[in-house]
Design an enzyme around this catalytic site. Structure first.
Site, PDB file in Angstrom:
ATOM      1  N   GLY A  13       0.831  -1.203   0.000  1.00 28.72           N
ATOM      2  CA  GLY A  13       0.000   0.000   0.000  1.00 28.72           C
ATOM      3  C   GLY A  13       0.861   1.246   0.000  1.00 28.72           C
ATOM      4  O   GLY A  13       1.519   1.561   0.992  1.00 28.72           O
ATOM      5  N   LYS A 188      -6.994   4.379  21.117  1.00 30.22           N
ATOM      6  CA  LYS A 188      -7.164   5.219  19.933  1.00 30.22           C
ATOM      7  C   LYS A 188      -8.570   5.023  19.372  1.00 30.22           C
ATOM      8  O   LYS A 188      -9.238   5.976  18.957  1.00 30.22           O
ATOM      9  CB  LYS A 188      -6.078   4.890  18.899  1.00 30.22           C
ATOM     10  CG  LYS A 188      -6.181   5.705  17.624  1.00 30.22           C
ATOM     11  CD  LYS A 188      -4.838   6.247  17.157  1.00 30.22           C
ATOM     12  CE  LYS A 188      -4.993   7.403  16.190  1.00 30.22           C
ATOM     13  NZ  LYS A 188      -5.027   7.025  14.802  1.00 30.22           N
ATOM     14  N   SER A 257      -9.733  11.918   9.360  1.00 24.30           N
ATOM     15  CA  SER A 257      -9.571  11.006   8.220  1.00 24.30           C
ATOM     16  C   SER A 257     -10.936  10.590   7.673  1.00 24.30           C
ATOM     17  O   SER A 257     -11.126  10.474   6.461  1.00 24.30           O
ATOM     18  CB  SER A 257      -8.752   9.788   8.644  1.00 24.30           C
ATOM     19  OG  SER A 257      -9.335   9.171   9.767  1.00 24.30           O
TER      20      SER A 257
HETATM   21  P1  NAD Z   1      -4.158   5.809   1.920  1.00 24.65           P
HETATM   22  O1  NAD Z   1      -5.525   5.638   1.344  1.00 24.65           O
HETATM   23  O2  NAD Z   1      -3.368   7.034   1.630  1.00 24.65           O
HETATM   24  O3  NAD Z   1      -3.251   4.575   1.446  1.00 24.65           O
HETATM   25  C1  NAD Z   1      -3.695   3.255   1.361  1.00 24.65           C
HETATM   26  C2  NAD Z   1      -3.050   2.671   0.120  1.00 24.65           C
HETATM   27  O4  NAD Z   1      -3.267   1.257   0.094  1.00 24.65           O
HETATM   28  C3  NAD Z   1      -3.658   3.225  -1.190  1.00 24.65           C
HETATM   29  O5  NAD Z   1      -2.598   3.696  -2.016  1.00 24.65           O
HETATM   30  C4  NAD Z   1      -4.322   2.009  -1.813  1.00 24.65           C
HETATM   31  O6  NAD Z   1      -4.308   2.011  -3.233  1.00 24.65           O
HETATM   32  C5  NAD Z   1      -3.434   0.895  -1.257  1.00 24.65           C
HETATM   33  N1  NAD Z   1      -4.022  -0.447  -1.380  1.00 24.65           N
HETATM   34  C6  NAD Z   1      -5.260  -0.866  -1.015  1.00 24.65           C
HETATM   35  N2  NAD Z   1      -5.413  -2.169  -1.355  1.00 24.65           N
HETATM   36  C7  NAD Z   1      -4.246  -2.557  -1.935  1.00 24.65           C
HETATM   37  C8  NAD Z   1      -3.801  -3.778  -2.523  1.00 24.65           C
HETATM   38  N3  NAD Z   1      -4.592  -4.863  -2.584  1.00 24.65           N
HETATM   39  N4  NAD Z   1      -2.541  -3.838  -3.042  1.00 24.65           N
HETATM   40  C9  NAD Z   1      -1.735  -2.753  -3.024  1.00 24.65           C
HETATM   41  N5  NAD Z   1      -2.109  -1.547  -2.482  1.00 24.65           N
HETATM   42  C10 NAD Z   1      -3.355  -1.465  -1.949  1.00 24.65           C
HETATM   43  O7  NAD Z   1      -4.298   5.589   3.477  1.00 24.65           O
HETATM   44  P2  NAD Z   1      -3.273   6.089   4.606  1.00 24.65           P
HETATM   45  O8  NAD Z   1      -3.615   7.470   4.991  1.00 24.65           O
HETATM   46  O9  NAD Z   1      -1.897   5.758   4.198  1.00 24.65           O
HETATM   47  O10 NAD Z   1      -3.734   5.175   5.818  1.00 24.65           O
HETATM   48  C11 NAD Z   1      -3.338   3.821   5.977  1.00 24.65           C
HETATM   49  C12 NAD Z   1      -3.763   3.383   7.370  1.00 24.65           C
HETATM   50  O11 NAD Z   1      -3.037   4.147   8.334  1.00 24.65           O
HETATM   51  C13 NAD Z   1      -5.254   3.659   7.664  1.00 24.65           C
HETATM   52  O12 NAD Z   1      -5.781   2.650   8.465  1.00 24.65           O
HETATM   53  C14 NAD Z   1      -5.226   4.981   8.415  1.00 24.65           C
HETATM   54  O13 NAD Z   1      -6.352   5.189   9.248  1.00 24.65           O
HETATM   55  C15 NAD Z   1      -3.952   4.822   9.213  1.00 24.65           C
HETATM   56  N6  NAD Z   1      -3.366   6.094   9.642  1.00 24.65           N
HETATM   57  C16 NAD Z   1      -3.165   7.095   8.756  1.00 24.65           C
HETATM   58  C17 NAD Z   1      -2.596   8.285   9.184  1.00 24.65           C
HETATM   59  C18 NAD Z   1      -2.309   9.423   8.221  1.00 24.65           C
HETATM   60  O14 NAD Z   1      -1.907  10.507   8.691  1.00 24.65           O
HETATM   61  N7  NAD Z   1      -2.450   9.260   6.917  1.00 24.65           N
HETATM   62  C19 NAD Z   1      -2.244   8.442  10.526  1.00 24.65           C
HETATM   63  C20 NAD Z   1      -2.452   7.404  11.414  1.00 24.65           C
HETATM   64  C21 NAD Z   1      -3.024   6.223  10.956  1.00 24.65           C
HETATM   65  O1  KPL Z   2      -7.067   9.980  14.377  1.00 21.61           O
HETATM   66  C1  KPL Z   2      -7.715  10.937  13.967  1.00 21.61           C
HETATM   67  C2  KPL Z   2      -8.273  10.829  12.600  1.00 21.61           C
HETATM   68  O2  KPL Z   2      -8.517  11.836  11.938  1.00 21.61           O
HETATM   69  O3  KPL Z   2      -8.478   9.654  12.158  1.00 21.61           O
HETATM   70  C3  KPL Z   2      -7.982  12.131  14.869  1.00 21.61           C
HETATM   71  C4  KPL Z   2      -7.394  11.832  16.260  1.00 21.61           C
HETATM   72  C5  KPL Z   2      -9.451  12.369  14.987  1.00 21.61           C
HETATM   73  C6  KPL Z   2      -7.251  13.365  14.402  1.00 21.61           C
HETATM   74  O4  KPL Z   2      -7.805  13.931  13.268  1.00 21.61           O
END
Ligand code: NAD
Ligand code: KPL
Length: 304
Positions: A13, A188, A257
């Site tokens: 991903g 969380k 998110s």
């Molecule tokens: P995102 O949507 O930016 O990235 C996910 C990626 O996974 C996409 O590029 C998608 O195409 C890819 N994907 C899905 N299925 C796939 C497959 N079968 N093969 C290859 N690639 C595949 O999401 P993100 O923001 O990177 O978030 C990822 C996780 O991390 C989520 O659960 C999110 O809640 C968590 N998270 C994100 C943040 C943030 O700041 N972005 C912070 C904390 C936690």
């Molecule tokens: O984790 C978050 C999210 O956006 O998924 C919070 C804590 C609500 C911060 O935006």
């Protein structure tokens, strides 16, 4: 004597978190390959420029890219960086390529996907993580580390000593181990259960949940119900209300998110956030009217 070849790291991903962790592995000098969805890999191109911006510094790297269909070597270290709903199917597509001793770290928000994977991949070493880092993609493969946070990683299954040591020392992200990762995931989850869906409903920033008595009352109902399920699950948190209000203040300008996904018409992770809590409540024979009504109101707006 020759040094042992370094084990390759694979990241499943290439979204915000996948690019952030890939760039961080590169910064530490560890070999990393991004596993993309089939349509994203141009057949002639298996190298990709990756950019990481953080505060006033920018780093450029070249990473290997592949897809599950193009994989040639068994995977022994994998970080899964998809959204929660994609994690199990994405990992299933890699099953034939996983080494018997593969170490897998899951970085999904919410709960449920980690347990489903631990059950379905019981021969592998499965760890889960919970993170307060914030990252977004400026353009594909250009990640901005917008909020420097902390990540906790810990075992979901019995695991050999030193499983993810390379992520702990001298790693550009602040990562620490947590023996009881499930507690971190619950903490969380509880905050996300109160904030995320509601921001999507009101299409507002986190801080705007505190605007006006009506919104605060809805928030408080969600907090009360969440606290009850935490308590019934042995995860009691008497400070949940204070913590939720603190997060609303500290991240007042953030678009959660879930609200972002809703704005883009994407599927949200709510089934693994409020959905997980509601399932837990029904297993305990407890009604959760505020959470159920929130999900119903969201469904009426086509937010799922
Ligand atoms: P995102 O949507 O930016 O990235 C996910 C990626 O996974 C996409 O590029 C998608 O195409 C890819 N994907 C899905 N299925 C796939 C497959 N079968 N093969 C290859 N690639 C595949 O999401 P993100 O923001 O990177 O978030 C990822 C996780 O991390 C989520 O659960 C999110 O809640 C968590 N998270 C994100 C943040 C943030 O700041 N972005 C912070 C904390 C936690
Ligand atoms: O984790 C978050 C999210 O956006 O998924 C919070 C804590 C609500 C911060 O935006």
């Amino acid at each position: 004597m020759n040094a042992l070849p370094q084990e390759k790291w694979y990241i499943l991903g290439a979204g915000s978190i996948g690019c952030l962790w890939a760039a961080s592995l590169c910064r530490k000098g560890l070999p990393v390959t991004l596993i993309l969805r089939e349509h994203r890999l141009k057949s002639e191109q298996h190298q990709q420029a990756l950019t990481l911006s953080a505060e006033d510094e920018t780093h450029h790297f070249q990473v290997n890219t592949t897809t599950s269909a193009h994989l040639k070597h068994p995977i022994s270290r994998l970080i899964v960086c998809t959204k929660a709903q994609d994690a199990l199917p994405a990992l299933e597509s890699l099953r034939p390529h996983l080494a018997n001793t593969c170490k897998i770290l899951l970085l999904q928000n919410g709960m449920g996907s980690q347990h489903a994977i631990a059950e379905n991949f019981s021969d592998q070493t499965i760890w889960a993580g919970s993170s307060t880092d914030g990252a977004y993609l400026e353009t594909p493969f250009h990640v901005v580390h917008a909020g420097k946070g902390r990540s906790w990683v810990g075992p979901m299954t019995t695991s050999p000593p030193g499983t993810f040591d390379e992520l702990l020392n001298n790693f550009p992200l602040a990562v620490e181990t947590c023996e009881h990762i499930e507690e971190k995931l619950w903490q969380k989850l509880a905050i996300n259960c109160c904030i995320n869906g509601l921001t999507a409903l009101f299409n507002c920033r986190n801080g705007e949940l505190l605007d006006g008595a009506e919104r605060q009352q809805q928030l408080e109902h969600l907090i009360e119900e969440t606290a009850l399920i935490l308590q019934q699950s042995g995860m009691e948190n008497p400070h949940l209300k204070e913590q939720v209000f603190n997060v609303c203040h500290a991240t007042a300008n953030n678009i959660s998110s879930t609200c972002q996904d809703a704005r883009l018409g994407r599927k949200t992770e709510l089934p693994f956030i409020n959905g997980f809590l509601i399932n837990r409540a029904s297993a305990l024979n407890l009604p959760l009217p505020a959470h159920q009504s929130l999900l119903q109101q969201l469904r009426e707006k086509n937010i799922e």
